[in-house]
Write an enzyme that holds these catalytic residues in place. Structure first.
Site, PDB file in Angstrom:
ATOM      1  CB  CYS A  85      -0.898   0.021   1.142  1.00  0.00           C
ATOM      2  SG  CYS A  85      -2.440   1.076   0.988  1.00  0.00           S
ATOM      3  CG  HIS A 201      -3.608  -3.695   3.334  1.00  0.00           C
ATOM      4  ND1 HIS A 201      -2.321  -2.878   4.147  1.00  0.00           N
ATOM      5  CD2 HIS A 201      -4.204  -2.761   2.607  1.00  0.00           C
ATOM      6  CE1 HIS A 201      -2.563  -1.804   3.832  1.00  0.00           C
ATOM      7  NE2 HIS A 201      -3.491  -1.445   2.959  1.00  0.00           N
ATOM      8  CD  GLU A 203      -0.731  -5.664   5.829  1.00  0.00           C
ATOM      9  OE1 GLU A 203      -0.608  -6.353   4.602  1.00  0.00           O
ATOM     10  OE2 GLU A 203      -0.996  -4.592   5.917  1.00  0.00           O
TER      11      GLU A 203
END
Lengths: 231, 80
Positions: A85, A201, A203
């Site tokens: 990002c 994302h 994660e």
């Protein structure tokens, strides 16, 4: 394997990244943007957020943080660097990756989980079979990837497009990218495949406690590769 | 002190979503003569006397503009 996760003023996804890496059984530490010693790390991740308030352009100021000169050296020596990002925006501003991230086509901040198709690429970070469709959240206002036609041709020819926005069945339509990104590009890597930038994302979908497990394989590819070479 | 004014806009061919939105809004208001709106940034910078424009250009190339997507125009507007 030990990851360094860089914290800029305004980063806000560093804890998510460190949590995901530890969930995957890896060591992960925060690296302050003023630090200039990366010798303790096998890989570096620039997390998401709003570094320096996104002033001037997203990533434009962070790119000149003291740590970034070392991140550039780290990347140029072939060691792995990923930007998620805002981290992707910083890598593009630092010219470690080509192109730029413009304002989303619809002018809306987009926060939702979207399907992505993993492409056959030279990216060292990925651990998915090419063609796999995964669901990963995006959370950005400037994710509209753009580059000139020559660069796009090179990205496609060299296997540098890592993930694309797609339809739920994995097919690609002109409007599959929620943000207007060129060629539905969600993530790219450099020619060597060690520097990887993406807007979604992974994660956030690594530990199943946060709603999914499709993201882990965005990190485990590099772990396997480094372990193979005895890293 | 000398003063420079810098206009940063997207390069031709780069889609400018805020500009396109303003363009549609003006058409909705009845300004049918409008064929294009491009929105950019205006930067005013004060520097030491004798600073050459070349130096300001370098600031633009490194930080104030992104040459991949943006172009800029510099005007020296006199003493601050």
């Amino acid at each position: 394997m030990r990851f360094g996760v860089v914290v800029f003023p305004g980063s806000n996804c560093e804890q998510d990244v460190v949590h995901a890496l530890r969930y995957l059984g890896q060591e992960a530490d925060y690296v302050w943007h003023g630090d200039t010693d990366l010798s303790a790390y096998d890989a570096i991740i620039l997390p998401g957020g709003f570094s320096y308030g996104d002033y001037i352009r997203c990533g434009a100021v962070a790119r000149f943080s003291p740590v970034m000169a070392e991140v550039v050296r780290f990347a140029e020596s072939g060691r792995p660097v990923a930007g998620i990002c805002n981290g992707f925006q910083i890598l593009a501003e630092a010219h470690l990756l080509p192109g730029a991230l413009l304002r989303n086509e619809g002018l809306k901040f987009i926060c939702k989980t979207v399907p992505l198709r993993v492409e056959e690429s030279v990216c060292q970070w990925m651990d998915h079979e090419p063609g796999t469709v995964v669901r990963v959240p995006v959370n950005h206002n400037e994710g509209n990837f753009i580059c000139d036609a020559e660069t796009l041709g090179r990205l496609n020819a060299n296997g540098q497009v890592v993930v694309r926005y797609c339809e739920p069945d994995g097919s690609l339509l002109p409007g599959s990218a929620p943000n207007g990104a060129l060629d539905n590009i969600a993530g790219i890597c450099n020619e060597r495949g060690n520097v990887f930038g993406l807007m979604p994302h992974p994660e956030r979908v690594t530990d199943p406690a946060t709603g999914g497990t499709d993201g882990g394989a965005f990190f485990t590819g590099i772990v396997k590769r480094l372990e193979e070479v005895g890293g | 002190m000398a003063r420079f004014e810098i206009y940063v806009t997207y390069k031709k061919g780069i889609f400018d979503p805020p500009g396109a939105t303003a363009e549609r809004a003006l058409a909705n208001l009845g300004y049918e003569e409008v064929s294009s709106v491009r929105i950019g940034k205006f930067i005013q910078i004060e520097v030491a006397d004798g600073t050459p424009e070349e130096r300001v250009r370098e600031m633009c190339d490194r930080l104030l503009a992104n040459p991949v997507i943006e172009q800029y125009r510099i005007e020296r507007t006199g003493e601050a």
